[in-house]
Design a protein around this motif. Structure first.
Motif, short mmCIF file in Angstrom:
data_model
loop_
_atom_site.label_atom_id
_atom_site.label_comp_id
_atom_site.label_asym_id
_atom_site.label_seq_id
_atom_site.Cartn_x
_atom_site.Cartn_y
_atom_site.Cartn_z
N MET A 133 0.83 -1.22 0.00
CA MET A 133 0.00 0.00 0.00
C MET A 133 0.86 1.27 0.00
O MET A 133 0.54 2.24 -0.67
N LYS A 134 1.99 1.20 0.72
CA LYS A 134 2.85 2.39 0.85
C LYS A 134 3.34 2.87 -0.52
O LYS A 134 3.27 4.06 -0.84
N LYS A 135 3.82 1.92 -1.30
CA LYS A 135 4.35 2.24 -2.62
C LYS A 135 3.21 2.79 -3.49
O LYS A 135 3.38 3.77 -4.21
N PHE A 136 2.05 2.13 -3.38
CA PHE A 136 0.90 2.57 -4.18
C PHE A 136 0.53 4.00 -3.82
O PHE A 136 0.32 4.85 -4.70
N LEU A 137 0.48 4.32 -2.54
CA LEU A 137 0.11 5.66 -2.10
C LEU A 137 1.13 6.69 -2.58
O LEU A 137 0.77 7.79 -3.02
N ALA A 138 2.41 6.30 -2.52
CA ALA A 138 3.46 7.23 -2.96
C ALA A 138 3.28 7.52 -4.45
O ALA A 138 3.45 8.66 -4.90
N ASP A 139 2.90 6.51 -5.20
CA ASP A 139 2.70 6.68 -6.65
C ASP A 139 1.50 7.59 -6.95
O ASP A 139 1.45 8.22 -8.00
N LEU A 140 0.54 7.62 -6.05
CA LEU A 140 -0.66 8.41 -6.31
C LEU A 140 -0.38 9.90 -6.31
O LEU A 140 -0.93 10.67 -7.09
N GLY A 141 0.48 10.34 -5.40
CA GLY A 141 0.78 11.77 -5.31
C GLY A 141 -0.32 12.55 -4.62
O GLY A 141 -1.24 11.96 -4.04
N PRO A 142 -0.26 13.89 -4.68
CA PRO A 142 -1.09 14.73 -3.82
C PRO A 142 -2.55 14.92 -4.23
O PRO A 142 -3.36 15.35 -3.43
N CYS A 143 -2.89 14.61 -5.48
CA CYS A 143 -4.29 14.81 -5.87
C CYS A 143 -4.75 13.67 -6.77
O CYS A 143 -4.25 13.50 -7.89
N THR A 144 -5.67 12.88 -6.28
CA THR A 144 -6.12 11.68 -7.00
C THR A 144 -7.62 11.75 -7.28
O THR A 144 -8.39 12.15 -6.40
N ALA A 145 -8.00 11.37 -8.48
CA ALA A 145 -9.43 11.27 -8.81
C ALA A 145 -9.79 9.80 -9.01
O ALA A 145 -9.03 9.02 -9.59
N ILE A 146 -10.95 9.42 -8.48
CA ILE A 146 -11.48 8.07 -8.63
C ILE A 146 -12.61 8.18 -9.64
O ILE A 146 -13.63 8.84 -9.38
N ILE A 147 -12.46 7.54 -10.80
CA ILE A 147 -13.43 7.74 -11.88
C ILE A 147 -14.03 6.41 -12.36
O ILE A 147 -13.28 5.45 -12.62
N GLY A 148 -15.33 6.37 -12.48
CA GLY A 148 -16.01 5.18 -12.99
C GLY A 148 -15.67 4.98 -14.46
O GLY A 148 -15.74 5.92 -15.25
N ALA A 149 -15.31 3.74 -14.83
CA ALA A 149 -14.84 3.49 -16.19
C ALA A 149 -15.91 2.87 -17.08
O ALA A 149 -15.69 2.68 -18.27
N GLN A 150 -17.08 2.54 -16.49
CA GLN A 150 -18.12 1.90 -17.29
C GLN A 150 -19.41 2.72 -17.24
O GLN A 150 -19.38 3.89 -17.62
N TRP A 151 -20.51 2.10 -16.77
CA TRP A 151 -21.79 2.83 -16.68
C TRP A 151 -22.20 3.10 -15.24
O TRP A 151 -23.38 3.15 -14.91
N GLY A 152 -21.23 3.21 -14.35
CA GLY A 152 -21.55 3.50 -12.96
C GLY A 152 -21.61 2.25 -12.10
O GLY A 152 -21.58 1.12 -12.62
N ASP A 153 -21.63 2.46 -10.79
CA ASP A 153 -21.74 1.37 -9.81
C ASP A 153 -20.58 0.39 -9.86
O ASP A 153 -20.73 -0.79 -9.57
N GLU A 154 -19.42 0.89 -10.22
CA GLU A 154 -18.25 0.02 -10.33
C GLU A 154 -17.63 -0.28 -8.97
O GLU A 154 -16.85 -1.22 -8.83
N GLY A 155 -17.96 0.56 -7.99
CA GLY A 155 -17.36 0.40 -6.66
C GLY A 155 -16.43 1.57 -6.32
O GLY A 155 -15.44 1.40 -5.61
N LYS A 156 -16.79 2.75 -6.82
CA LYS A 156 -15.98 3.96 -6.54
C LYS A 156 -15.97 4.28 -5.05
O LYS A 156 -14.95 4.68 -4.49
N GLY A 157 -17.14 4.11 -4.44
CA GLY A 157 -17.25 4.43 -3.02
C GLY A 157 -16.28 3.61 -2.17
O GLY A 157 -15.61 4.14 -1.30
N LYS A 158 -16.19 2.33 -2.48
CA LYS A 158 -15.33 1.45 -1.67
C LYS A 158 -13.87 1.92 -1.73
O LYS A 158 -13.20 2.00 -0.70
N VAL A 159 -13.40 2.25 -2.91
CA VAL A 159 -11.99 2.63 -3.02
C VAL A 159 -11.73 4.01 -2.39
O VAL A 159 -10.69 4.23 -1.76
N THR A 160 -12.71 4.91 -2.49
CA THR A 160 -12.51 6.22 -1.83
C THR A 160 -12.46 6.03 -0.33
O THR A 160 -11.68 6.67 0.36
N ASP A 161 -13.32 5.16 0.17
CA ASP A 161 -13.32 4.90 1.61
C ASP A 161 -11.97 4.34 2.04
O ASP A 161 -11.40 4.79 3.03
N ILE A 162 -11.43 3.42 1.27
CA ILE A 162 -10.15 2.79 1.63
C ILE A 162 -9.01 3.81 1.56
O ILE A 162 -8.20 3.92 2.47
#
Ligand code: GDP
Ligand code: IMO
Ligand code: MG
Length: 410
Positions: A1-30
């Protein structure tokens, strides 16, 4: 997780790639735990983001799912259309669960208020469309954005003013155009209740407010709503929503400069679903589709409607990766495919417009709760690697269940 977070940097957007309900909420919560500010940018209560924390389910429509993390500022952006009773209800539900939000909630004064009459107009417009109905969530989204685009909307910054006159004028138009009686007193009463609770949360210039955080080197996590293929400009028009659902749209909705985005996570199910009407080339209306619906719990969190189900269509993910500049993919709900013998994946379309499928081997064993990539069955690993290779974007997060901890980080 540490490496992943470092790769994300200071501003990250979580975007649905299909028609919605992909599970955006879960990843934002995490990820929310590791960011300083959590924001939603566009859309309204058409969104339904479900998360499961410690076995308890939370559903959000207007607040970002990342808001559970105590003490973190939560922002509702200028691109949103806000149904105030829904927002108050969400705040109240959280309060009952022991989560206090009011002293850390910031709502853009430029966000638009979505009224009851917008919902009624939405229903009338759908009825008039008849068989060509969009299948909207009937949350009043289209009509609220119509008012915004016509420059006749009412914004959050006006909440503390006297709105009787402007609502009376609006009511005349609504009656003429849609035959709907606006209950002005009820609308005003709802505004009063909301004003009482929310007036201190309203921010007059959101970009200035966010700039201060950025100057203090604070990090921002943006929870997208809806998804690329529902984008008003780049989605499957007219079967789309009425806002911008891309990373660029999210930045616009918050008033942030494009160059600030350090990463964008595209969220895609390991298969595909759609609620509402419109083209769905890889839809499976047979037994396998039914299995996906039942195993995946594919019923809308906002409307309870059964979601249409089918298979991944890689050209769509490639399209989304380009538009949004995905730096990573979160492939969710891999566990839902556990019982499949064979998994079709749409890889292109032939000259007659028919999908070309490649069939990948299933794994027919449980992947539920697995948290290490190496522990996935070989066929599941191959499935992920196949998708990653075709999209050209690393699949760095893989969902293996609803729970906050049921995720693989690579
Ligand atoms: P959103 O609108 O993109 O936030 O997604 P929704 O919350 O509408 O729909 C996603 C549903 O899938 C929710 O019920 C989640 O709890 C659930 N979910 C998310 N990730 C996973 C996963 O990896 N496995 C399973 N089985 N369910 C998941
Ligand atoms: P989240 O954020 C899935 C769909 C509706 C309809 C179309 C237009 O939970 O992923 P609207 O009410 O916006 O005018 O409806 O868009 N839609 C969604 N589908 N997830 C959503 O949000 C959606 N928001 C809108 O079903 O087809
Ligand atoms: Mg949803």
């Amino acid at each position: 997780m540490k490496k992943f977070l470092a790769d994300l940097g200071p501003c990250t957007a979580i975007i649905g790639a299909q028609w919605g309900d992909e599970g955006k909420g879960k990843v934002t919560d995490i990820l929310g735990e590791h960011f300083d500010v959590i924001a939603r940018a566009c859309g309204g209560a058409n969104a339904g983001h479900t998360i499961v924390v410690g076995g308890k389910k939370h559903v959000f429509h207007l607040l970002p799912a990342g808001c559970l993390h105590e003490g973190k500022p939560v922002v509702l952006g200028s691109g949103m259309v806000i149904h105030l009773p829904t927002l108050l209800e969400e705040i109240e539900t959280l309060k009952k669960a022991g989560v206090h939000l009011l002293d850390r909630l910031f709502i853009s004064g430029s966000a638009h208020i979505l009224f009851e009459f917008h919902k009624k107009i939405d229903a009338v417009m759908e009825e008039r469309r008849g068989a060509e109905g969009i299948g909207t969530t009937k949350r009043g989204i289209g009509p609220a954005y119509m008012d915004k685009a016509a420059r006749s909307g009412i914004r959050m910054e006006q909440l503390t003013g006297d709105l009787r006159k402007v609502l009376t004028e609006k009511a005349k138009d609504v009656k003429i155009m849609y035959g709907i009686d606006v209950d002005i007193d009820a609308e005003l009463a709802a505004l009063k209740t909301a004003e009482h609770v929310l007036k201190h949360a309203i921010i007059s210039l959101l970009p200035d407010f966010l700039r201060e955080f950025i100057e203090k080197k604070k990090t921002i996590l943006i929870e997208g709503a809806q998804a690329v293929l529902l984008d008003l400009d780049h989605g499957s028009y007219p079967y789309v929503t009425s806002s911008q659902t891309t990373a660029a749209g999210a930045l616009q909705g918050l008033g942030l400069p494009p160059k600030i985005l350090s990463s964008c996570i595209g969220v895609a199910k390991a298969y595909c679903t759609r609620v509402g009407s419109g083209n769905f080339l890889t839809e499976d209306t047979g037994e396998a589709g039914e299995r996906l619906r039942e195993r995946g719990g594919e019923y809308g969190s906002t409307t309870g409607r059964p979601r249409r189900t089918g298979w991944l269509h890689l050209p769509h993910l490639q399209y989304g990766a380009f538009i949004n500049g995905f730096s990573a993919i979160n492939l969710t709900k891999l566990d839902v495919l556990d019982t499949e013998k064979e998994i079709p994946v749409g890889v292109g379309v032939d000259t007659n417009g028919k999908v070309i499928y490649e069939k990948l081997a299933g794994w027919q064993t449980s992947t539920r709760s697995i948290t290490e990539f190496g522990k996935l069955p070989k066929a599941a690993q191959d499935y992920v690697l196949f998708i990653e290779k075709k999209i050209g974007v690393p699949v760095r997060l893989i969902g293996t269940g609803q729970g906050r901890e049921e995720i693989i980080v690579r």
